[in-house]
Design a protein around this motif. Structure first.
Motif, PDB file in Angstrom:
ATOM      1  N   GLN A  20      -8.814   0.562  -5.509  1.00  0.00           N
ATOM      2  CA  GLN A  20      -9.201   1.644  -4.605  1.00  0.00           C
ATOM      3  C   GLN A  20      -9.214   1.156  -3.160  1.00  0.00           C
ATOM      4  OE1 GLN A  20      -9.545   4.739  -5.133  1.00  0.00           O
ATOM      5  NE2 GLN A  20     -10.526   5.477  -3.268  1.00  0.00           N
ATOM      6  N   SER A  21      -9.716  -0.063  -2.932  1.00  0.00           N
ATOM      7  CA  SER A  21      -9.736  -0.630  -1.584  1.00  0.00           C
ATOM      8  C   SER A  21      -8.322  -0.799  -1.054  1.00  0.00           C
ATOM      9  CB  SER A  21     -10.459  -1.971  -1.605  1.00  0.00           C
ATOM     10  OG  SER A  21     -10.490  -2.555  -0.319  1.00  0.00           O
ATOM     11  N   ILE A  64       5.228  -4.473   9.509  1.00  0.00           N
ATOM     12  CA  ILE A  64       5.384  -5.834   8.987  1.00  0.00           C
ATOM     13  C   ILE A  64       4.188  -6.203   8.110  1.00  0.00           C
ATOM     14  CG2 ILE A  64       5.452  -8.277   9.632  1.00  0.00           C
ATOM     15  CD1 ILE A  64       7.063  -7.459  12.101  1.00  0.00           C
ATOM     16  N   ASN A  65       3.003  -5.813   8.547  1.00  0.00           N
ATOM     17  CA  ASN A  65       1.792  -6.094   7.762  1.00  0.00           C
ATOM     18  C   ASN A  65       1.868  -5.437   6.385  1.00  0.00           C
ATOM     19  OD1 ASN A  65      -0.847  -7.342   7.708  1.00  0.00           O
ATOM     20  ND2 ASN A  65      -1.707  -5.279   7.752  1.00  0.00           N
ATOM     21  N   LEU A  66       2.338  -4.205   6.334  1.00  0.00           N
ATOM     22  CA  LEU A  66       2.513  -3.516   5.049  1.00  0.00           C
ATOM     23  C   LEU A  66       3.571  -4.215   4.195  1.00  0.00           C
ATOM     24  CD1 LEU A  66       2.372   0.283   5.988  1.00  0.00           C
ATOM     25  CD2 LEU A  66       0.880  -0.906   4.370  1.00  0.00           C
ATOM     26  N   LEU A  67       4.643  -4.646   4.807  1.00  0.00           N
ATOM     27  CA  LEU A  67       5.704  -5.325   4.072  1.00  0.00           C
ATOM     28  C   LEU A  67       5.216  -6.643   3.483  1.00  0.00           C
ATOM     29  CD1 LEU A  67       8.672  -5.485   3.204  1.00  0.00           C
ATOM     30  CD2 LEU A  67       9.178  -6.560   5.414  1.00  0.00           C
ATOM     31  N   GLU A  76      -6.517  -9.353   1.178  1.00  0.00           N
ATOM     32  CA  GLU A  76      -7.248  -9.951   2.293  1.00  0.00           C
ATOM     33  C   GLU A  76      -6.324 -10.224   3.472  1.00  0.00           C
ATOM     34  OE1 GLU A  76     -10.498 -10.215   2.666  1.00  0.00           O
ATOM     35  OE2 GLU A  76     -10.597  -9.122   0.766  1.00  0.00           O
ATOM     36  N   TRP A  77      -5.094 -10.649   3.171  1.00  0.00           N
ATOM     37  CA  TRP A  77      -4.125 -10.859   4.254  1.00  0.00           C
ATOM     38  C   TRP A  77      -3.855  -9.556   4.997  1.00  0.00           C
ATOM     39  CZ3 TRP A  77       0.302 -14.549   2.216  1.00  0.00           C
ATOM     40  CH2 TRP A  77      -0.274 -15.776   1.853  1.00  0.00           C
ATOM     41  N   THR A 118     -14.191  -5.622   6.802  1.00  0.00           N
ATOM     42  CA  THR A 118     -14.721  -6.977   6.876  1.00  0.00           C
ATOM     43  C   THR A 118     -16.212  -6.951   6.571  1.00  0.00           C
ATOM     44  OG1 THR A 118     -14.819  -8.961   8.253  1.00  0.00           O
ATOM     45  CG2 THR A 118     -15.186  -6.848   9.350  1.00  0.00           C
ATOM     46  N   SER A 119     -16.847  -8.109   6.696  1.00  0.00           N
ATOM     47  CA  SER A 119     -18.281  -8.203   6.443  1.00  0.00           C
ATOM     48  C   SER A 119     -19.061  -7.619   7.607  1.00  0.00           C
ATOM     49  CB  SER A 119     -18.681  -9.667   6.224  1.00  0.00           C
ATOM     50  OG  SER A 119     -18.511 -10.412   7.416  1.00  0.00           O
TER      51      SER A 119
END
Length: 365
Positions: A20-21, A64-67, A76-77, A118-119
């Motif tokens: 889900q996250s 690029i992040n999605l790829l 986490e990346w 994030t925390s």
């Protein structure tokens, strides 16, 4: 003996939450792509080419992040990448003003996103850095990287509202995480209760049936034999009648402790029901299982069971079987039950089939 690790609903819940996250983060990324594309296109048509090109750069970074996530499946990346891109976009929109000085207004979406990704501590630090950067831009408009100027009223209202939103998001996210932690604790407690005997702390019948099915499947795949030992405490009803149920509970607890001491670390114990217990012995032949059952019987016979100042008479009978003789768990358990009946019929305090003990055959051999 090491505690048995339960496999049940809680790990599945954690997996569902992770999926889900991932869906939410992907949705945020796609929403960011759509917004960047629409605003960038509008800026291009309005003649603000530099602004459009910068937004196009952020569009490329999000893509690029999605790829990278697609190739690595490292959530986490992707979260870290998205946070970095959001921080860079924040700095650009504050320093440049965006289109017609409205760029900072897009930043109200950041506090809930940051705290989700994030925390609480890291989110607080990141938002604090962003607010400090904003104050620097507002206070020193002559800096070379600052491309716009904001009025005093806008500065005050923007800082106040962004700070208020950040505080609200902090407490709401904190409450959400506390509620989730409590829910997970209750789920784990429920899962533990569903698979554990409340008195002895051993796995219960339901959990042992699952373990037997897994061990039988392993036997069918690899041919590695296993055995079972079905144990009954002799004349246990008489102990309850003569000394009371509290004394009976004391006996069950003490016997469970003896089982854990005598059995091997690889053996799996359970309270089968009432005064019956079952031991699953992986990679164990019938002869080895009989030897362990006899050692347990002898330990119980020579152990002093006490309730307050009273000594309680406790012995056990057991039926032992190996899977090598049967083609199903049901057949194995029926035979173990028959062997237990034979042991009790032969006079109790013995193992069936009979085994040699201390230089002689057990009674009834």
């Amino acid at each position: 003996m090491s505690p048995h690790t339960q496999a049940g609903a809680v790990p599945a819940v954690a997996d569902d939450e992770a999926r889900q996250s991932a869906r939410i983060v992907i949705g945020l990324s796609l929403g960011a792509l759509l917004s960047l594309a629409l605003v960038g296109l509008a800026s291009w048509q309005a003649g603000q080419r530099v602004h459009a090109e910068v937004l196009g750069l952020f569009f490329l970074l999000v893509s690029i992040n999605l790829l990278v996530y697609r190739l690595t499946i490292r959530l986490e990346w992707m979260k870290t990448g998205l946070l970095g891109i959001a921080g860079g976009l924040f700095a650009y929109l504050i320093a440049s003003g965006g289109e017609s000085g409205t760029g900072p207004l897009w930043l109200y979406v950041l506090p809930p996103v940051i705290f989700y990704l994030t925390s609480l501590r890291a989110g607080t630090v990141m938002l604090t850095v962003m607010l400090i950067f904003t104050l620097v831009v507002f206070r020193f408009p002559q800096l070379p990287f600052v491309l716009t100027h904001y009025g005093t009223d806008f500065q005050l209202r923007f800082i106040t509202t962004l700070l208020f939103e950040s505080v609200c998001c902090f407490f709401m996210e904190s409450s959400r995480r506390k509620a989730r932690a409590e829910w997970m604790r209750l789920a784990e407690a429920h899962e533990q209760a569903a698979h554990t005997d409340s008195l002895t702390g051993l796995p219960n019948r339901r959990d042992m049936q699952r373990q037997l099915a897994e061990e039988f499947a392993r036997y069918r795949r690899s041919g590695r034999h296993f055995s079972v030992c079905l144990i009954d405490l002799d004349l246990f009803k008489q102990i309850n009648d003569d000394y009371g149920h509290d004394a009976g509970d004391t006996v069950l607890l003490a016997f469970a402790g003896l089982m854990e001491r005598v059995c091997r670390e690889s053996d799996r114990l359970c309270r089968w029901g009432g005064e019956e217990f079952l031991v699953l012995l992986p990679d164990t032949s019938l002869l080895q299982a009989l030897s362990l059952a006899e050692r347990l019987r002898d330990t119980v016979e020579h152990h002093t069971f006490r309730d307050h100042d009273r000594t309680l008479p406790v012995t056990l009978s057991a039926g032992v079987c190996s899977i090598s003789q049967f083609d199903s768990i049901d057949a194995l358990l029926r035979q173990a039950d028959k062997q237990l009946y034979d042991a009790k019929s032969a006079g109790r305090n013995r193992i069936a089939p009979p085994v040699r003990r201390k230089g002689k055959r057990s009674p009834g051999a």
